[in-house]
Every structure is written in structure tokens, then in C-alpha cells.
Design an enzyme around this catalytic site. Sequence first.
Site, short mmCIF file in Angstrom:
data_model
loop_
_atom_site.label_atom_id
_atom_site.label_comp_id
_atom_site.label_asym_id
_atom_site.label_seq_id
_atom_site.Cartn_x
_atom_site.Cartn_y
_atom_site.Cartn_z
N LYS A 174 0.81 -1.22 0.00
CA LYS A 174 0.00 0.00 0.00
C LYS A 174 0.85 1.28 0.00
O LYS A 174 0.42 2.30 -0.52
CB LYS A 174 -0.97 0.00 1.19
CG LYS A 174 -2.06 -1.05 1.04
CD LYS A 174 -3.08 -0.97 2.16
CE LYS A 174 -4.07 -2.12 2.03
NZ LYS A 174 -5.11 -2.10 3.06
N GLU B 11 -7.81 13.14 -2.11
CA GLU B 11 -7.40 13.82 -0.88
C GLU B 11 -7.18 12.82 0.25
O GLU B 11 -6.19 12.88 0.99
CB GLU B 11 -8.47 14.85 -0.46
CG GLU B 11 -8.02 15.68 0.72
CD GLU B 11 -9.14 16.51 1.35
OE1 GLU B 11 -10.32 16.20 1.12
OE2 GLU B 11 -8.80 17.45 2.10
N ASN C 117 -4.96 1.90 -1.64
CA ASN C 117 -5.42 0.53 -1.83
C ASN C 117 -6.16 0.35 -3.15
O ASN C 117 -6.60 -0.75 -3.48
CB ASN C 117 -6.32 0.07 -0.66
CG ASN C 117 -7.70 0.67 -0.74
OD1 ASN C 117 -7.90 1.74 -1.32
ND2 ASN C 117 -8.69 0.00 -0.16
N ASP D 154 -10.09 2.37 2.43
CA ASP D 154 -10.19 1.56 3.66
C ASP D 154 -10.95 2.27 4.77
O ASP D 154 -11.84 1.69 5.40
CB ASP D 154 -8.79 1.20 4.17
CG ASP D 154 -8.12 0.12 3.33
OD1 ASP D 154 -8.84 -0.72 2.75
OD2 ASP D 154 -6.88 0.13 3.25
N GLY E 29 -3.66 0.67 17.67
CA GLY E 29 -2.76 0.38 16.55
C GLY E 29 -2.36 1.66 15.85
O GLY E 29 -3.12 2.64 15.87
N GLY F 205 -0.33 0.80 9.13
CA GLY F 205 -1.01 1.24 7.91
C GLY F 205 -2.52 1.21 8.04
O GLY F 205 -3.22 2.12 7.56
P1 ATR Z 1 -0.94 -2.93 9.25
O1 ATR Z 1 -0.66 -2.39 7.89
O2 ATR Z 1 -1.82 -4.15 9.27
O3 ATR Z 1 -1.43 -1.88 10.19
P2 ATR Z 1 1.68 -2.73 10.40
O4 ATR Z 1 1.89 -1.43 9.72
O5 ATR Z 1 2.78 -3.73 10.44
O6 ATR Z 1 0.45 -3.51 9.79
O7 ATR Z 1 1.21 -2.43 11.90
C1 ATR Z 1 0.89 -3.45 12.79
C2 ATR Z 1 0.25 -2.81 14.02
O8 ATR Z 1 -0.17 -3.86 14.91
C3 ATR Z 1 1.18 -1.93 14.84
O9 ATR Z 1 0.42 -0.91 15.44
C4 ATR Z 1 1.71 -2.91 15.88
O10 ATR Z 1 2.20 -2.30 17.06
P3 ATR Z 1 3.73 -1.77 17.12
O11 ATR Z 1 3.75 -0.50 16.35
O12 ATR Z 1 4.00 -1.59 18.56
O13 ATR Z 1 4.56 -2.85 16.50
C5 ATR Z 1 0.45 -3.67 16.19
N1 ATR Z 1 0.63 -4.97 16.82
C6 ATR Z 1 0.97 -6.15 16.25
N2 ATR Z 1 0.98 -7.15 17.14
C7 ATR Z 1 0.62 -6.60 18.34
C8 ATR Z 1 0.41 -7.12 19.67
N3 ATR Z 1 0.58 -8.39 19.96
N4 ATR Z 1 0.04 -6.25 20.63
C9 ATR Z 1 -0.15 -4.95 20.35
N5 ATR Z 1 0.02 -4.40 19.13
C10 ATR Z 1 0.39 -5.21 18.13
#
Ligand code: ATR
Length: 273
Positions: free
Chosen positions: A66, A78, A87, A102, A127, A130
Site C-alpha cells: 500500500k 485527498e 489501496n 479503507d 494500533g 497502515g
Molecule cells: P498494518 O498495515 O496491518 O497496520 P503494520 O503497519 O505492520 O500492519 O502495523 C501493525 C500494528 O499492529 C502496529 O500498530 C503494531 O504495534 P507496534 O507498532 O507496537 O509494533 C500492532 N501490533 C501487532 N501485534 C501486536 C500485539 N501483539 N500487541 C499490540 N500491538 C500489536
Amino acid sequence: MTDLYAVLGNPVAHSKSPLIHSEFARQTGQDMDYGAILAPLDGFAATIGRLRMEGYRGCNVTVPFKFEAFSLSTSHTERAEIAKTVNTLKFAEEGVFGDNTDGAGLVADIRNNHHVAISDKRILLVGAGGAAWGALFPLLAEMPERLIISNRTIAKAEEAVRVFSSRARRKTEFAARAFDALAGERFDIVINATSSGLKDELPALPQGLFAEGSLAYDMMYGKKTPFMTFAIEQGAEKIADGLGMLVEQAAESFFFWRGIRPETRPVIEKLKS
Ligand code: ATR
């Protein structure tokens, strides 16, 4: 001639997008064919080049492309410009148009399918990857009372607040909090935008986050995640997975390409069954 579209990802075999777009095409009488294409991790731009040569009209882009799709677009809507991720691509003589549907899909699913208003509500977005970035601008546009973004790595949530704060209206409190700093807070909608469910993990959230009548929304679909189980135990009234968001974002992409809005409800029902 049949117009060609596809979803590009790596992996991509599990994608439900071909099924969803075939249903939309059938429903609206559009002559189009939609497939799934596995792009090599180091060959996204080359794959797009090939599709354009072959006369494709556009494509959806999923993990992990993405950000690359954003860079490759020659102009953006925008909401894509703000999210810095794309996406949906539309191919034209003049260039490649990038959109991000999304966040609009998430908002449409919460509002129209789950019948929960976002405006004036207390929202927690868990979170800061992305998926969360794509959701921030459409959520802020609904003017919630509060939008708190929380992430295991707090610096990423703080960065998101810096980038998006100019988009928040004055009435919305928009802030970043570490997980443990959420203790004692209550929210009407808690959205899990982390990838924790993929690994059957639960973000280390404190107890007692769910206000009376609250909605717990996990962007993942296809299984009951530890976040959903946690939300049920914690007394959330409504539990939603990301299936509706998937169909709603697809409908937004379909509109971007074809200028027609398909009906999402029958497709969501079909996927559920
Ligand atoms: P996506 O595009 O699906 O958002 P990403 O950019 O890799 O994927 O982001 C993953 C997100 O899930 C992040 O916010 C990550 O937290 P960190 O920034 O601290 O890594 C979060 N994440 C993944 N596993 C996690 C867990 N077990 N507990 C809490 N946050 C988690």
C-alpha cells in the site's frame, strides 16, 4: 471488451476481493473481470507496468504494497494523500490515480451496517500501522467527541497525532496514549487496527475500557480474535469483525472505477454464509 481488474498482494490467494467484485459486477450489469495476482515482493512496480500494458483498467492493492502504491500513483485523492497509503489504483492514459477506500469502508460499516453513530462518541483506535493510518482521517471527519489512538509503540501513535492533528475539528479531543495510560477511561467504540489477531495475540489493554452499549470492532475477519473474546468478557454490547469493512471498501473502489455504487448488504450476507 471485458474490462480487467485485479487485487495485487503477497500473499493474495486468501483474498475475497475477486468474489466481492464479481458479485458487484453481476448486480450492476458491468462487463468486467476481476482476478487475484501474486506480485513478487521486489516486483510490485514491474507488475503494475505489465498490467497497464495488458490493458487492465485498475487494481486493488493489499499487504505489503500500500505504501509503494502511494509512491507509484501520479495523482491521489485527498484521502489517499492524507493517509499516505493507496489501496485502489485506476489506470488512465494520463497516469495512475491512487485512492484509499479503507477508512471510508470502516466508517460506512460502523454507521450503516452496525447502526452506530461515530459523531459525538468516544472512540479508541488501537494500533498505529497502515490500517490505523487509513482510518484516521475518515474517523476525524465524523467529528467524534474524542479520538484516542493507542499503540504498543507509543511513538508511532504520537507521530500519527502530529500528522493528523490539523484534520481534527476543535470539538474533537485527538490524542495519543500508551496502553496503560488508558486505565480508568471509557469508550463507546473501540477499534482494533493492530495485526495482533493474526498471531492470536491480545494487545495489552487495561480492563474496563468498554462503556455501556459500546461497540468493539476488530478490522480482522474470518476468525474470533483474542480482542473479540476480551471485548465480550469486558461487557462490550456489540462485537464486529472486519468483513463489512472489506465489502464497504470494495464498494468504494468499485465506485472509483465505474461511477456506480453497488449494494453491499447482499454481498456481506453471502460472505457470512
Ligand atoms: P498494518 O498495515 O496491518 O497496520 P503494520 O503497519 O505492520 O500492519 O502495523 C501493525 C500494528 O499492529 C502496529 O500498530 C503494531 O504495534 P507496534 O507498532 O507496537 O509494533 C500492532 N501490533 C501487532 N501485534 C501486536 C500485539 N501483539 N500487541 C499490540 N500491538 C500489536
